[in-house]
Scaffold this motif. Structure first.
Motif, PDB file in Angstrom:
ATOM      1  N   GLY A   1       4.981   7.884  -4.743  1.00 28.17           N
ATOM      2  CA  GLY A   1       4.870   6.397  -4.178  1.00 28.17           C
ATOM      3  C   GLY A   1       6.349   5.750  -4.681  1.00 28.17           C
ATOM      4  N   LYS A   2       6.657   6.033  -5.926  1.00 27.72           N
ATOM      5  CA  LYS A   2       8.193   5.538  -6.228  1.00 27.72           C
ATOM      6  C   LYS A   2       9.306   6.095  -5.219  1.00 27.72           C
ATOM      7  CE  LYS A   2       7.198   5.861 -11.243  1.00 27.72           C
ATOM      8  NZ  LYS A   2       7.569   6.386 -12.314  1.00 27.72           N
ATOM      9  N   ARG A   3       9.183   6.817  -4.819  1.00 26.78           N
ATOM     10  CA  ARG A   3      10.153   7.605  -3.619  1.00 26.78           C
ATOM     11  C   ARG A   3      10.042   6.781  -2.351  1.00 26.78           C
ATOM     12  NH1 ARG A   3       9.276  12.921  -5.788  1.00 26.78           N
ATOM     13  NH2 ARG A   3       8.044  13.499  -3.915  1.00 26.78           N
ATOM     14  N   ARG A   4       8.725   6.255  -2.327  1.00 27.24           N
ATOM     15  CA  ARG A   4       8.576   5.746  -0.742  1.00 27.24           C
ATOM     16  C   ARG A   4       8.121   4.378  -0.637  1.00 27.24           C
ATOM     17  NH1 ARG A   4       7.930  10.193   2.746  1.00 27.24           N
ATOM     18  NH2 ARG A   4       8.101   8.405   4.181  1.00 27.24           N
ATOM     19  N   LYS A   5       8.887   3.569  -1.558  1.00 34.65           N
ATOM     20  CA  LYS A   5       8.394   2.264  -1.574  1.00 34.65           C
ATOM     21  C   LYS A   5       8.426   1.313  -0.039  1.00 34.65           C
ATOM     22  CE  LYS A   5       9.798   1.382  -6.401  1.00 34.65           C
ATOM     23  NZ  LYS A   5      11.123   1.036  -7.175  1.00 34.65           N
ATOM     24  N   GLU A   6       9.283   2.021   0.847  1.00 34.85           N
ATOM     25  CA  GLU A   6       9.429   1.373   2.084  1.00 34.85           C
ATOM     26  C   GLU A   6       7.945   1.176   2.706  1.00 34.85           C
ATOM     27  OE1 GLU A   6      10.203   4.383   1.566  1.00 34.85           O
ATOM     28  OE2 GLU A   6       9.320   5.723   3.248  1.00 34.85           O
ATOM     29  N   CYS A   7       6.992   2.346   2.431  1.00 39.14           N
ATOM     30  CA  CYS A   7       5.615   2.253   3.033  1.00 39.14           C
ATOM     31  C   CYS A   7       4.458   2.683   2.119  1.00 39.14           C
ATOM     32  CB  CYS A   7       5.670   3.581   4.064  1.00 39.14           C
ATOM     33  SG  CYS A   7       5.730   5.204   3.339  1.00 39.14           S
ATOM     34  N   VAL A   8       5.066   2.375   0.704  1.00 39.48           N
ATOM     35  CA  VAL A   8       3.764   2.388  -0.310  1.00 39.48           C
ATOM     36  C   VAL A   8       4.053   0.912  -0.920  1.00 39.48           C
ATOM     37  CG1 VAL A   8       3.057   3.479  -2.411  1.00 39.48           C
ATOM     38  CG2 VAL A   8       3.855   4.976  -0.450  1.00 39.48           C
ATOM     39  N   SER A   9       3.085   0.211  -0.699  1.00 45.15           N
ATOM     40  CA  SER A   9       3.305  -1.250  -1.392  1.00 45.15           C
ATOM     41  C   SER A   9       2.585  -1.086  -2.840  1.00 45.15           C
ATOM     42  CB  SER A   9       2.404  -2.245  -0.632  1.00 45.15           C
ATOM     43  OG  SER A   9       3.026  -2.586   0.591  1.00 45.15           O
ATOM     44  N   GLY A  10       1.898  -0.010  -3.052  1.00 45.06           N
ATOM     45  CA  GLY A  10       1.338  -0.074  -4.527  1.00 45.06           C
ATOM     46  C   GLY A  10       0.034   1.086  -4.557  1.00 45.06           C
TER      47      GLY A  10
ATOM     48  N   ASP B   1       8.066  -3.486  -8.705  1.00 49.05           N
ATOM     49  CA  ASP B   1       8.083  -4.079  -7.463  1.00 49.05           C
ATOM     50  C   ASP B   1       6.888  -3.198  -6.270  1.00 49.05           C
ATOM     51  OD1 ASP B   1       9.355  -1.695  -7.274  1.00 49.05           O
ATOM     52  OD2 ASP B   1      10.879  -2.050  -6.207  1.00 49.05           O
ATOM     53  N   GLN B   2       6.011  -2.912  -7.127  1.00 49.01           N
ATOM     54  CA  GLN B   2       4.694  -2.332  -6.611  1.00 49.01           C
ATOM     55  C   GLN B   2       3.490  -2.781  -6.976  1.00 49.01           C
ATOM     56  OE1 GLN B   2       5.566   1.930  -6.608  1.00 49.01           O
ATOM     57  NE2 GLN B   2       5.797   2.114  -4.305  1.00 49.01           N
ATOM     58  N   LEU B   3       2.441  -2.769  -6.296  1.00 50.38           N
ATOM     59  CA  LEU B   3       1.289  -3.737  -6.910  1.00 50.38           C
ATOM     60  C   LEU B   3       0.332  -2.813  -7.437  1.00 50.38           C
ATOM     61  CD1 LEU B   3       1.205  -6.320  -3.908  1.00 50.38           C
ATOM     62  CD2 LEU B   3       1.948  -6.620  -6.271  1.00 50.38           C
ATOM     63  N   LEU B   4      -0.495  -3.168  -8.235  1.00 52.68           N
ATOM     64  CA  LEU B   4      -1.749  -2.363  -8.519  1.00 52.68           C
ATOM     65  C   LEU B   4      -2.797  -3.064  -8.077  1.00 52.68           C
ATOM     66  CD1 LEU B   4      -3.415  -0.372 -10.203  1.00 52.68           C
ATOM     67  CD2 LEU B   4      -2.746  -1.635 -12.271  1.00 52.68           C
ATOM     68  N   LEU B   5      -3.862  -2.664  -7.379  1.00 47.80           N
ATOM     69  CA  LEU B   5      -5.110  -3.339  -6.886  1.00 47.80           C
ATOM     70  C   LEU B   5      -6.117  -2.792  -7.547  1.00 47.80           C
ATOM     71  CD1 LEU B   5      -4.611  -3.500  -3.158  1.00 47.80           C
ATOM     72  CD2 LEU B   5      -3.688  -4.927  -4.775  1.00 47.80           C
ATOM     73  N   MET B   6      -7.149  -3.316  -8.208  1.00 46.46           N
ATOM     74  CA  MET B   6      -8.252  -2.730  -9.086  1.00 46.46           C
ATOM     75  C   MET B   6      -9.577  -3.042  -8.455  1.00 46.46           C
ATOM     76  SD  MET B   6      -8.454  -2.510 -13.116  1.00 46.46           S
ATOM     77  CE  MET B   6      -6.832  -1.775 -12.787  1.00 46.46           C
ATOM     78  N   PRO B   7     -10.322  -1.967  -7.924  1.00 42.61           N
ATOM     79  CA  PRO B   7     -11.711  -2.064  -7.470  1.00 42.61           C
ATOM     80  C   PRO B   7     -12.499  -1.938  -8.871  1.00 42.61           C
ATOM     81  CG  PRO B   7     -10.838   0.030  -6.873  1.00 42.61           C
ATOM     82  CD  PRO B   7      -9.795  -0.613  -7.776  1.00 42.61           C
ATOM     83  N   GLY B   8     -13.812  -1.837  -8.585  1.00 39.07           N
ATOM     84  CA  GLY B   8     -14.894  -1.511  -9.792  1.00 39.07           C
ATOM     85  C   GLY B   8     -14.493  -2.579 -10.688  1.00 39.07           C
ATOM     86  N   VAL B   9     -14.727  -3.908 -10.361  1.00 40.01           N
ATOM     87  CA  VAL B   9     -14.705  -5.254 -11.000  1.00 40.01           C
ATOM     88  C   VAL B   9     -15.955  -6.013 -10.758  1.00 40.01           C
ATOM     89  CG1 VAL B   9     -13.657  -7.181 -11.456  1.00 40.01           C
ATOM     90  CG2 VAL B   9     -12.187  -5.042 -11.010  1.00 40.01           C
TER      91      VAL B   9
END
Ligand code: S5P
Length: 465
Positions: A368-377, A398-406
């Motif tokens: 994901g770190k290598r592919r920031k152009e197509c990986v938002s998080g 500069d990438q996001l963490l989305l959390m399910p299970g809330v």
């Protein structure tokens, strides 16, 4: 300080295993000291001393077998094993592709407790992977012993999973001994102290500063939407008919910055679905995210994304992606599109007993770190706030963490789902929460979405003061 420790520090310095000056680290930062214990095996006298120190450090610990993390600590653990008459096992660095495919070499019984010896602790991350290998083989891990602790907060990090860290010498011990022997001047000693007093990972910046530092347009788009809408609530709208889908979305639209769909759940999907969804997205200013969890080879996912009944690439700005098939899945998905699209990689899951390991998570983040152009998080989860923080620390800012299970009211659903509270998720470093049944199973989804949005936004503002 004991003579053995003092001797060890002086010896390590003498053989160049311990150096002071200016050293470039892998991360690009410069360190005022350098520790590399690989050469100690060529100095039997030093090994003898270390083995005595290790024996003393472990004398009150309970364990049935022991191991050393290859390569440096393995010969040390082997000596300790012989002297204490305690069996040794070790974990292969790579599982053999042929033969038995065993990960752990040596004989042991399930349920035994294994002590783990290592030479150094810096962040603690590699310790989790070592422990996980042992645990997957049915062993229990309680204690780690490290020769040198050069970490900022290794003890606390290991405690997030209930492990106890004991170390033989600290950087402060080295400063004391070498300073007294005039082998380290006061100015350099001060630099060393300052260096280890800083966390290895930079603390999470304020969200607005992070937005400023973010280049990928698709990621910026999400961050701007969160700030514009003053919401970090993603609604997970897993319902089976379009009538309910649009009723809930109309009621909750003002509260959310993004809706997450599972379009294949809908029984009555037809050509009017997408235009209606788009119109509502426009009306309430939210983003569309299809939780497709692509997982196949590049050529197949390309068709799954662009073609079929749903033609997801036409209308979903973001999708979820499993990395099990390797990095080429990203080329398959995002390499040949008309409109810009971006993915969220599943780096950890909320489901009990899921098969994602520490190593897998690390590898997902590396891609994901290598592919920031197509990986938002990333999609991620955690056992508690400290565990989520440890995970968040590995994610670029500069990438996001989305959390399910809330969920604000329950802990599980009887089908393996494990819930965190809104506060724990955000305090751990989630940028947004994904909530499904917490909102949609209520009699008043609009009011419930408002409640989740406010809880998440309050927690988010506290984090971003
Ligand atoms: O690890 C995960 C990843 C995802 S995307 N755990 C999850 O629960 N999800 C999704 O989040 C899941 O597919 C569902 O759509 C949503 C959680 O729904 P809830 O009703 O349990 O809040």
């Amino acid at each position: 300080m004991e003579t053995g420790k003092r001797t060890l520090i002086l010896d390590l310095h003498r053989i160049g295993a311990l150096k002071f000056g200016e050293f470039k680290l892998k991360s690009g930062a410069t360190s005022p000291f350098y520790i590399d214990l690989r050469s100690i095996i060529s100095y039997p006298e030093i090994i003898k001393n270390i083995v005595e120190l290790l024996k003393d450090a472990v004398k009150d610990m309970q364990f049935d077998i022991l191991t050393g993390i290859p390569y440096t600590a393995l010969p040390l653990a082997a000596q300790v094993s012989v002297e204490l008459d305690t069996p040794l096992v070790y974990q292969r660095k790579e599982v053999k592709a042929y033969g038995t495919g065993k990960l752990i070499e040596g004989h042991f019984k399930e349920g035994q407790t294994c002590l783990i010896i290592d030479d150094l602790i810096t962040t603690g991350e590699s310790k989790f992977e070592a422990a996980e290998g042992m645990e997957q083989a049915g062993l229990k891990v309680k204690d780690f012993v490290c020769l040198i602790d050069r970490s900022y907060n290794g003890e606390r990090i290991l405690a997030t999973k209930g492990y106890k860290l004991s170390s033989i010498i600290t950087v402060e011990d080295m400063i004391e001994v070498l300073g007294a022997e005039n082998k380290l001047d006061a100015a350099l000693a001060q630099k060393v102290r300052e260096f280890i007093g800083q966390p290895v990972e930079k603390p999470l910046l304020n969200f607005e500063q992070r937005l400023e530092a973010t280049k990928a347009p698709m990621t910026r788009n999400l961050m701007e939407a969160i700030l514009r809408k003053k919401s970090n609530l993603v609604l997970s709208l897993d319902v089976e008919d379009t009538k309910t889908f649009f009723e809930i979305l109309e009621a909750t639209g003002p509260e959310i910055f993004m809706v997450k769909t599972h379009v294949d759940i809908l029984k009555d999907y037809n050509g009017s679905f997408v235009p209606r969804l788009r119109a509502l997205a426009e009306k309430h200013d939210f983003i569309i995210f299809e939780d497709r969890k692509f997982a196949d080879i590049g050529s197949t996912v390309r068709k799954q994304f662009k073609s079929g009944v749903y033609k997801i690439a036409d209308w979903a700005d973001y999708v979820t992606v499993h990395m099990i098939a390797g990095e080429a899945i990203l080329d398959g998905l995002f390499g040949d599109l008309e409109a810009p699209r971006s993915g969220f990689l599943l780096a950890r899951m909320s489901a009990k007993g899921n098969l994602i390991s520490e190593t897998y998570t690390r590898q997902v983040l590396e891609v994901g770190k290598r592919r920031k152009e197509c990986v938002s998080g990333y999609i991620g989860h955690g056992a508690n706030v400290d565990d989520i923080k440890r995970f968040r620390n590995k994610i670029p800012q500069d990438q996001l963490l989305l959390m399910p299970g809330v969920n604000l009211d329950t802990k599980g659903d009887g089908l393996g789902q494990q819930y965190l509270t809104v506060e724990n998720a955000i305090e751990g470093g989630a940028d947004a929460i994904i909530v499904g049944r917490g909102v949609i199973a209520s009699d008043n989804p609009g009011a419930e979405a408002k409640r989740y949005r406010e809880a998440a936004w309050n927690a988010f503002q506290k984090m971003n003061k």
